[in-house]
Design a protein around this motif. Structure first.
Motif, PDB file in Angstrom:
ATOM      1  N   ASP A 106      -4.101 -12.484   9.328  1.00 58.94           N
ATOM      2  CA  ASP A 106      -5.504 -12.183   9.013  1.00 58.94           C
ATOM      3  C   ASP A 106      -6.426 -13.339   9.398  1.00 58.94           C
ATOM      4  OD1 ASP A 106      -4.775  -9.723   8.048  1.00 58.94           O
ATOM      5  OD2 ASP A 106      -4.882 -10.276   5.926  1.00 58.94           O
ATOM      6  N   ALA A 109      -6.594 -13.480  13.246  1.00 58.63           N
ATOM      7  CA  ALA A 109      -7.308 -12.300  13.745  1.00 58.63           C
ATOM      8  C   ALA A 109      -8.810 -12.426  13.517  1.00 58.63           C
ATOM      9  CB  ALA A 109      -6.774 -11.043  13.070  1.00 58.63           C
ATOM     10  N   ALA A 110      -9.211 -13.081  12.421  1.00 57.70           N
ATOM     11  CA  ALA A 110     -10.639 -13.287  12.153  1.00 57.70           C
ATOM     12  C   ALA A 110     -11.270 -14.152  13.238  1.00 57.70           C
ATOM     13  CB  ALA A 110     -10.826 -13.935  10.783  1.00 57.70           C
ATOM     14  N   ALA A 112     -10.147 -14.357  16.388  1.00 60.20           N
ATOM     15  CA  ALA A 112     -10.169 -13.530  17.594  1.00 60.20           C
ATOM     16  C   ALA A 112     -11.331 -12.543  17.565  1.00 60.20           C
ATOM     17  CB  ALA A 112      -8.846 -12.774  17.730  1.00 60.20           C
ATOM     18  N   HIS A 113     -11.576 -11.945  16.412  1.00 63.13           N
ATOM     19  CA  HIS A 113     -12.631 -10.929  16.292  1.00 63.13           C
ATOM     20  C   HIS A 113     -14.007 -11.535  16.552  1.00 63.13           C
ATOM     21  CE1 HIS A 113     -14.657  -7.325  14.833  1.00 63.13           C
ATOM     22  NE2 HIS A 113     -15.423  -8.121  14.097  1.00 63.13           N
ATOM     23  N   THR A 114     -14.303 -12.647  15.909  1.00 59.23           N
ATOM     24  CA  THR A 114     -15.628 -13.249  16.076  1.00 59.23           C
ATOM     25  C   THR A 114     -15.816 -13.811  17.484  1.00 59.23           C
ATOM     26  OG1 THR A 114     -14.739 -15.291  15.103  1.00 59.23           O
ATOM     27  CG2 THR A 114     -15.931 -13.802  13.631  1.00 59.23           C
ATOM     28  N   GLN A 116     -14.320 -12.746  20.214  1.00 60.61           N
ATOM     29  CA  GLN A 116     -14.385 -11.629  21.159  1.00 60.61           C
ATOM     30  C   GLN A 116     -15.816 -11.105  21.307  1.00 60.61           C
ATOM     31  OE1 GLN A 116     -11.713  -8.476  20.117  1.00 60.61           O
ATOM     32  NE2 GLN A 116     -12.375  -7.125  21.779  1.00 60.61           N
ATOM     33  N   TYR A 117     -16.570 -11.153  20.221  1.00 57.33           N
ATOM     34  CA  TYR A 117     -17.946 -10.650  20.252  1.00 57.33           C
ATOM     35  C   TYR A 117     -18.964 -11.767  20.501  1.00 57.33           C
ATOM     36  CZ  TYR A 117     -16.241  -6.132  18.812  1.00 57.33           C
ATOM     37  OH  TYR A 117     -15.587  -4.930  18.782  1.00 57.33           O
ATOM     38  N   ARG A 290      -5.384 -12.466  20.831  1.00 60.32           N
ATOM     39  CA  ARG A 290      -4.844 -11.132  20.550  1.00 60.32           C
ATOM     40  C   ARG A 290      -3.420 -10.998  21.091  1.00 60.32           C
ATOM     41  NH1 ARG A 290      -7.557  -8.667  16.510  1.00 60.32           N
ATOM     42  NH2 ARG A 290      -9.807  -8.640  16.882  1.00 60.32           N
TER      43      ARG A 290
END
Length: 313
Positions: A106, A109-110, A112-114, A116-117, A290
């Motif tokens: 988690d 992944a947090a 990677a998520h931020t 990525q955008y 990812r």
């Protein structure tokens, strides 16, 4: 091999539930309990006025005490359980908080998520939760590199190592290992305060992670899209890392992703000139985090499956 089955169960429960925030708010976490004990002993016994040798002896005594008490409590609980398959279930549930499989996923992944955008500020904030380097000095590649390195190293420290010792010795094995790892994270640093007092804790941690770190690297190699690249990078670069253990999973991950890791970084305003792993390769990006997470998941599934097979063999 009931211990192996219990560790497989602990991994499965943690993958499904993690450590719920509500439960943490009510009772905390075993690692925080250990942290409080270590902090009290550090404040009480780590006296800067003492000679270096005295501080080393005091630190060794603290490490021995914390590890002994922790493993002893685990042994006493394990001894009280009836020896049948219900024991495997109970041991698995008791070991569950000591396997940080879901939490590691988690947190990474947090990042990677931020990233990525394109939210660099949020990505820096997210990566600061899992690494000690200065986030303000990190660009996109630096953030991705920090997240992937943390994923690789903590796959060993937070999952493979505790499960390894738990599979060998049951509850005292996994609890004792978490005591070792927590000691190292709190007092095993090469700072003025802990250079001597934490010397024993750091050496014990190196020993406890020696096999698990190499096992983690091997898991990454076996499940990489390009196993030969991962293996060659691990064999070539693992010993270039400042840590005798962390270089193995990190180098295997670098080779698997085809990206370079480690290298110079900033800690508290000072540059640490670390060697590159997979030098000459490209810098990692959000997509590589990812890919690293996918490799991590496959490796953990293989590990849990192997433990289950050992339990039923």
């Amino acid at each position: 091999m009931g211990f192996a089955g219990a560790m497989a169960m602990a991994m499965m429960v943690d993958a499904l539930l993690g450590w719920p925030n509500g439960l943490f708010a009510r009772v905390g976490h075993p690692v925080t309990w250990l942290g409080r004990l270590i902090n009290i002993l550090d404040i009480s016994l780590n006296r800067t006025i003492d000679p270096s040798g005295v501080r080393r002896i005091a630190g060794a005594a603290v490490a021995t005490f914390v590890i002994g008490v922790s493993a002893g409590i685990g042994w006493a609980i394990q001894l009280a359980l009836v020896f049948d398959w219900s024991r495997v279930v109970f041991l698995g549930i008791l070991a569950w908080p000591l396997v940080a499989l879901r939490s590691l996923y988690d947190h990474v992944a947090a990042v990677a998520h931020t990233l990525q955008y394109g939210d660099i500020a949020a990505a820096r904030s997210a990566v600061a939760q899992i690494v000690g380097r200065d986030p303000a000095a990190l660009d996109e590649a630096g953030i991705a590199r920090a997240a992937i390195e943390s994923l690789a190293e903590n796959a060993s420290d937070a999952i493979v190592a505790p499960v390894f010792w738990g599979a060998l010795f049951g509850l005292p094995g996994i609890v004792g290992y978490k005591a070792i790892n927590t000691l190292d994270s709190m007092i095993g640093h090469r700072t003025m305060r802990h250079e001597d007092f934490g010397w024993a804790a750091a050496r014990i941690d190196d020993l406890a992670n020696f096999i698990p770190a190499r096992l983690t690297g091997l898991l990454f190699v076996l499940l990489a899209a390009r196993p030969s690249n991962s293996l060659s990078c691990m064999a070539r670069d693992a010993n270039r890392h400042r840590s005798i253990n962390a270089g193995w999973p990190e180098a295997a991950m670098a080779g698997a992703l085809g990206a370079r890791l480690s290298g110079p970084r900033v800690y508290h305003g000072s540059i640490a000139d670390e060697s590159w792993l997979n030098e000459g390769a490209r810098d990692p990006l959000a997509a590589d985090i990812r890919q690293g997470l996918m490799l991590y998941v496959r490796a953990m599934v293989l590990l849990a499956g192997a433990l289950a097979i050992l339990a039923f063999a």
